[in-house]
Write a protein that holds these residues in place. Structure first.
Motif, PDB file in Angstrom:
ATOM      1  N   VAL A   1      64.097  -7.642   2.136  1.00  0.00           N
ATOM      2  CA  VAL A   1      64.811  -8.233   1.003  1.00  0.00           C
ATOM      3  C   VAL A   1      65.232  -9.678   1.268  1.00  0.00           C
ATOM      4  N   LEU A   2      65.367 -10.052   2.527  1.00  0.00           N
ATOM      5  CA  LEU A   2      65.758 -11.430   2.849  1.00  0.00           C
ATOM      6  C   LEU A   2      64.604 -12.410   2.666  1.00  0.00           C
ATOM      7  N   LEU A   3      63.435 -12.082   3.184  1.00  0.00           N
ATOM      8  CA  LEU A   3      62.324 -13.036   3.216  1.00  0.00           C
ATOM      9  C   LEU A   3      61.940 -13.575   1.837  1.00  0.00           C
ATOM     10  N   PRO A   4      61.943 -12.750   0.771  1.00  0.00           N
ATOM     11  CA  PRO A   4      61.615 -13.325  -0.537  1.00  0.00           C
ATOM     12  C   PRO A   4      62.567 -14.424  -0.984  1.00  0.00           C
TER      13      PRO A   4
ATOM     14  N   ASP B   1      58.561 -17.671   6.099  1.00  0.00           N
ATOM     15  CA  ASP B   1      57.837 -16.849   5.133  1.00  0.00           C
ATOM     16  C   ASP B   1      57.286 -15.559   5.733  1.00  0.00           C
ATOM     17  N   ASP B   2      57.666 -15.246   6.963  1.00  0.00           N
ATOM     18  CA  ASP B   2      57.226 -13.976   7.547  1.00  0.00           C
ATOM     19  C   ASP B   2      58.218 -13.543   8.618  1.00  0.00           C
ATOM     20  N   LEU B   3      58.086 -12.288   9.042  1.00  0.00           N
ATOM     21  CA  LEU B   3      59.027 -11.725  10.011  1.00  0.00           C
ATOM     22  C   LEU B   3      58.911 -12.408  11.366  1.00  0.00           C
TER      23      LEU B   3
ATOM     24  N   PRO C   1      71.495 -15.495   0.646  1.00  0.00           N
ATOM     25  CA  PRO C   1      71.854 -14.079   0.537  1.00  0.00           C
ATOM     26  C   PRO C   1      71.216 -13.290   1.679  1.00  0.00           C
ATOM     27  N   TYR C   2      72.002 -12.400   2.255  1.00  0.00           N
ATOM     28  CA  TYR C   2      71.628 -11.507   3.355  1.00  0.00           C
ATOM     29  C   TYR C   2      71.673 -12.172   4.721  1.00  0.00           C
TER      30      TYR C   2
END
Length: 309
Positions: free
Chosen positions: A50-53, A117-119, A258-259
């Motif tokens: 939910v954070l990455l977007p 943009d990625d983990l 957010p997050y």
């Protein structure tokens, strides 16, 4: 004295096909609660869907606490030395509305931000003790250039003895004023003392126009509720009032994502909430509080992403 061997240990992990070396997993970053770097990394890994977007296509400014929140921190805009070649970046001018100080890596008139943009990129940054992730209200286009703002933010910052209770009361006023302009506000606890209200813009606006819009709302409410609301930045005039910080819409300014965790005494998170929760917080001084990482993960498991449009 050297840190314990458990703190110095390194582990190699595969994250989305990238090999990363994580260090000091047992190091306590939040001494008040004993929350470790490993737990910080685990939180960000779990919240990443939910954070990455909400980080995507946005330049990320980090606040790093290499020795934990009881010690010093520093802002970092540019990508640091040793940045992996696979990390996506954006080169942003420092002139005009985005003027800000630059470091040696910026080339003097530009800043080179990471795009998370990625983990793998997120994990790499968090391993550098980047507890807080701050973003602008504009995104970077496919050509790598900054675009106009796609959202508006108003930061509700209480001056003591005002607190989150008063912020909730003011948030309802801001929500209505934005609704009059056909803007739908989304509330997020700041993870610090107050609330952030976001509204997606139907069409992108230059930063000076979105800033003017936020300032207009703030000044209207200051005129109507002078004992509760201030639009003036002077801290000496904020006592007992909620400052509606409209300036975070400026092209150079950022707001905690957010997050994201906060570098407070205890680990807290900028947490999307419902308007029902804000209304409860407006009625009851104990009706709403800042959330910790475990509570946020539980909320996402139950409700999904409340910040999603």
């Amino acid at each position: 004295m050297a840190p314990p061997a458990a703190e110095r240990e390194e582990v190699r992990v595969d994250v989305d096909g990238r090999t990363l070396t994580l260090s000091n997993l047992h190091k306590v970053l939040y001494p008040r609660t004993g929350y470790t770097k490993g737990e910080v990394l685990n939180y960000y890994a779990q919240i990443s869907p939910v954070l990455l977007p909400h980080l995507a296509h946005r330049c990320v400014t980090r606040i790093r606490w290499p020795h934990g929140v009881a010690e010093g921190s520093f802002f970092e805009k540019n990508t640091p030395a040793g940045t992996p070649s696979w990390v996506h970046t954006a080169k942003v001018p420092t002139t005009g509305s985005r003027a800000q100080s630059s470091s040696a890596r910026s080339g003097g008139d530009t800043l080179v931000f990471p795009i998370v943009d990625d983990l793998a990129t997120l994990t790499w940054l968090v391993n550098l003790a980047a507890l807080e992730l701050h973003v602008h209200q504009w995104t970077v286009g496919r050509n790598g250039q900054p675009r106009n703002a796609d959202r508006l933010v108003i930061d509700l910052d209480p001056g003591e003895p005002a607190g989150l209770h008063e912020c909730c009361q003011v948030a309802l006023l801001v929500r209505d004023r934005l609704a009059e302009r056909d803007l739908v506000a989304k509330p997020v606890t700041s993870g610090s003392k107050g609330l952030h209200l976001y509204a997606d813009l139907p069409t992108r606006l230059p930063s000076d126009e979105s800033t003017a819009l936020a300032k207009e709302v703030a000044e209207e409410l200051q005129a109507e509720h002078p004992k509760l609301v201030t639009a003036t930045m002077t801290k000496a005039r904020r006592g007992g009032k909620v400052f509606l910080d409209w300036s975070q819409n400026a092209g150079s300014k950022t707001t905690i994502s957010p997050y994201s965790l906060r570098g407070r005494e205890r680990p807290t998170v900028a947490t999307p909430v419902t308007w029902d929760e804000v209304e409860e917080g407006a009625e009851d001084p104990l009706g709403l509080d800042q959330f910790g990482p475990d509570a946020v993960l539980a909320r996402v498991a139950e409700h999904g992403d409340l910040f999603r449009s």
